[in-house]
Design a protein around this motif. Structure first.
Motif, PDB file in Angstrom:
ATOM      1  N   SER A 199       0.315  -1.081  -0.039  1.00 26.09           N
ATOM      2  CA  SER A 199      -0.316   0.012   0.006  1.00 26.09           C
ATOM      3  C   SER A 199       0.969   1.364  -0.332  1.00 26.09           C
ATOM      4  N   PHE A 200       1.766   1.245   0.208  1.00 25.13           N
ATOM      5  CA  PHE A 200       2.840   2.689   0.452  1.00 25.13           C
ATOM      6  C   PHE A 200       3.824   2.448  -0.521  1.00 25.13           C
ATOM      7  N   ASN A 201       3.365   2.509  -1.900  1.00 21.91           N
ATOM      8  CA  ASN A 201       3.815   2.229  -2.811  1.00 21.91           C
ATOM      9  C   ASN A 201       4.425   3.539  -3.640  1.00 21.91           C
ATOM     10  N   ARG A 202       5.074   3.982  -4.266  1.00 23.18           N
ATOM     11  CA  ARG A 202       5.366   5.572  -4.191  1.00 23.18           C
ATOM     12  C   ARG A 202       4.404   6.037  -5.219  1.00 23.18           C
ATOM     13  N   PRO A 203       4.342   4.947  -6.595  1.00 18.69           N
ATOM     14  CA  PRO A 203       2.703   5.735  -7.860  1.00 18.69           C
ATOM     15  C   PRO A 203       1.195   6.614  -6.919  1.00 18.69           C
ATOM     16  N   ARG A 204       1.187   5.802  -5.609  1.00 14.27           N
ATOM     17  CA  ARG A 204      -0.086   6.295  -4.967  1.00 14.27           C
ATOM     18  C   ARG A 204       0.985   7.642  -4.412  1.00 14.27           C
ATOM     19  N   MET A 205       1.517   7.782  -3.483  1.00 13.59           N
ATOM     20  CA  MET A 205       2.044   8.906  -2.633  1.00 13.59           C
ATOM     21  C   MET A 205       1.554   9.572  -3.758  1.00 13.59           C
ATOM     22  N   THR A 206       2.929   9.620  -5.265  1.00 13.73           N
ATOM     23  CA  THR A 206       2.725  10.650  -5.529  1.00 13.73           C
ATOM     24  C   THR A 206       1.380  11.135  -6.889  1.00 13.73           C
ATOM     25  N   ALA A 207       0.434  10.228  -6.688  1.00 10.21           N
ATOM     26  CA  ALA A 207      -1.015  10.303  -7.352  1.00 10.21           C
ATOM     27  C   ALA A 207      -1.730  10.915  -6.044  1.00 10.21           C
ATOM     28  N   ILE A 208      -1.137  10.883  -4.837  1.00  9.62           N
ATOM     29  CA  ILE A 208      -2.241  11.708  -3.953  1.00  9.62           C
ATOM     30  C   ILE A 208      -1.243  12.924  -3.701  1.00  9.62           C
ATOM     31  N   ARG A 224       8.891  13.286   2.080  1.00  9.31           N
ATOM     32  CA  ARG A 224       9.281  12.122   1.185  1.00  9.31           C
ATOM     33  C   ARG A 224       9.277  12.000  -0.373  1.00  9.31           C
ATOM     34  N   LEU A 225       8.536  12.553  -1.523  1.00 10.17           N
ATOM     35  CA  LEU A 225       8.899  11.762  -2.465  1.00 10.17           C
ATOM     36  C   LEU A 225       9.572  12.690  -2.877  1.00 10.17           C
ATOM     37  N   LYS A 226      10.772  14.015  -2.170  1.00  7.25           N
ATOM     38  CA  LYS A 226      11.980  14.282  -3.434  1.00  7.25           C
ATOM     39  C   LYS A 226      13.269  13.502  -2.691  1.00  7.25           C
ATOM     40  N   GLU A 227      13.130  12.649  -1.339  1.00  7.23           N
ATOM     41  CA  GLU A 227      14.199  11.923  -0.946  1.00  7.23           C
ATOM     42  C   GLU A 227      13.981  10.292  -2.066  1.00  7.23           C
ATOM     43  N   TRP A 228      12.606  10.326  -1.873  1.00  7.53           N
ATOM     44  CA  TRP A 228      11.778   8.786  -2.340  1.00  7.53           C
ATOM     45  C   TRP A 228      12.773   8.168  -3.766  1.00  7.53           C
ATOM     46  N   VAL A 229      13.813   7.502  -3.783  1.00 10.19           N
ATOM     47  CA  VAL A 229      14.532   7.087  -5.591  1.00 10.19           C
ATOM     48  C   VAL A 229      13.088   6.244  -6.051  1.00 10.19           C
ATOM     49  N   PRO A 230      12.824   6.104  -7.099  1.00  4.80           N
ATOM     50  CA  PRO A 230      11.897   5.333  -8.239  1.00  4.80           C
ATOM     51  C   PRO A 230      12.254   4.322  -8.427  1.00  4.80           C
ATOM     52  N   GLU A 231      11.613   3.292  -8.556  1.00  7.51           N
ATOM     53  CA  GLU A 231      11.585   1.742  -9.024  1.00  7.51           C
ATOM     54  C   GLU A 231      11.153   1.094  -9.285  1.00  7.51           C
ATOM     55  N   PRO A 232      11.104   1.657 -10.713  1.00  4.42           N
ATOM     56  CA  PRO A 232       9.622   1.046 -11.084  1.00  4.42           C
ATOM     57  C   PRO A 232       8.720  -0.363 -11.307  1.00  4.42           C
TER      58      PRO A 232
END
Length: 309
Positions: A199-208, A224-232
């Motif tokens: 549930s705590f995935n980056r696409p969800r956080m980005t969309a919200i 948090r998103l500034k520090e979160w390195v994308p991992e597709p």
């Protein structure tokens, strides 16, 4: 990997063929009291409302958890933290409508410092795996769940208890089905499906985050998103998105029951339900093992389970 459809506003899904889902059993294995309310709680409440029997196994008592709500930082709370966290769990359990058992291990705490100090003697993370799986194997054979959820190999985040919870859950999932293992713990039981929470995935956080900014609101996820390195490739592991937006309110009530851990003025509640329901109306999982025919992507943890016993 199959592409997942765009999210739409979520409502409680129809029960399959109009049937009650009584007879289905779901087990969540969590590290601490409050994890059952912060991960998968809306889908839990939805399944309970549909008649599913949901059982949470809590590995530790959360004895070493920090008090994260400033209003609860009092000497009397600290002195009685074990009992208070049990009481909080009882309230959350009642709100979600679940059954719950303590596996009886001691919280390992969050090691701080560089280098990190050794873990406390006797804590959950240090219990040998063959010993640590015993109470969970017993519980699986007693409750006989059709579906089981736990954390991914990273623990969701790298708390020693979360990583250990993953290891114990996967090992117990396998051992519970093996008649050669622990015959004294009851008749073997094959859980049909095993999932990891995502549930705590980056696409969800980005969309919200983006939806909050579009509405002129401050996003709780900006830093948090500034520090979160994308991992597709990591996000692509999600196979199952369960629509449960109608139960976000129940989830929040269960979270608030954990008053020592959850700040009612904190980031958990900074995003209006209307935005959450429109932008991301699901809780997300990864199907790891399935002994039934359940092609992914799915929208139901019980997909493929047609004749529960």
């Amino acid at each position: 990997m199959t592409q997942h459809p765009t999210h739409h506003a979520g409502h409680q899904p129809e029960q399959p063929s109009g049937r009650s889902r009584a007879g289905l059993r779901l087990m969540h294995v969590h590290a601490h009291p409050d994890d059952e309310s912060s991960k998968g709680a809306a889908s839990t409440a939805m399944y309970v409302a549909q008649g599913v029997d949901v059982h949470v196994a809590t590995c530790t008592g959360g004895e070493r958890g920090s008090i994260l709500n400033p209003k609860m930082e009092r000497p009397d709370i600290l002195a009685n933290i074990s009992e208070i966290r049990r009481q909080e769990m009882e309230r959350a359990r009642d709100i979600l409508g679940i059954r719950q058992d303590w596996l009886g291990f001691v919280d390992s705490g969050w090691p701080e410092g560089d280098p990190k100090p050794p873990l406390p003697e006797g804590c959950f993370a240090l219990v040998p795996l063959e010993e640590a799986i015993v109470p969970l194997v017993r519980l699986i054979r007693q409750f006989r769940p059709h579906v089981m959820t736990t954390y991914d190999e990273r623990g969701g985040y790298p708390h020693p208890d979360h990583v250990k919870c993953h290891e114990v859950s996967v090992a117990a999932f396998e051992a519970a089905a093996d008649p050669e293992r622990f015959p004294e713990l009851g008749e073997p039981w094959q859980v049909l499906k095993l999932y990891y929470h995502h549930s705590f995935n980056r696409p969800r956080m980005t969309a919200i985050h983006e939806a909050m900014l579009e509405h002129g609101l401050e996003s709780p996820y900006a830093e948090r998103l500034k520090e979160w390195v994308p991992e597709p490739e990591w996000d692509a592991r999600i196979t199952t998105r369960v629509p449960c937006a109608d139960y976000f309110g129940v989830r929040d009530q269960a979270l608030l029951a954990h008053a020592t851990q959850i700040d009612p003025d904190g980031f958990w509640f900074a995003v209006p339900h209307e935005i959450q329901q429109k932008v991301w109306p699901t809780e997300d999982f990864e199907l790891v093992v399935s002994h039934v025919d359940s092609p992914t992507p799915e929208d139901d943890l019980f997909a493929g389970i047609t004749d529960p016993t």
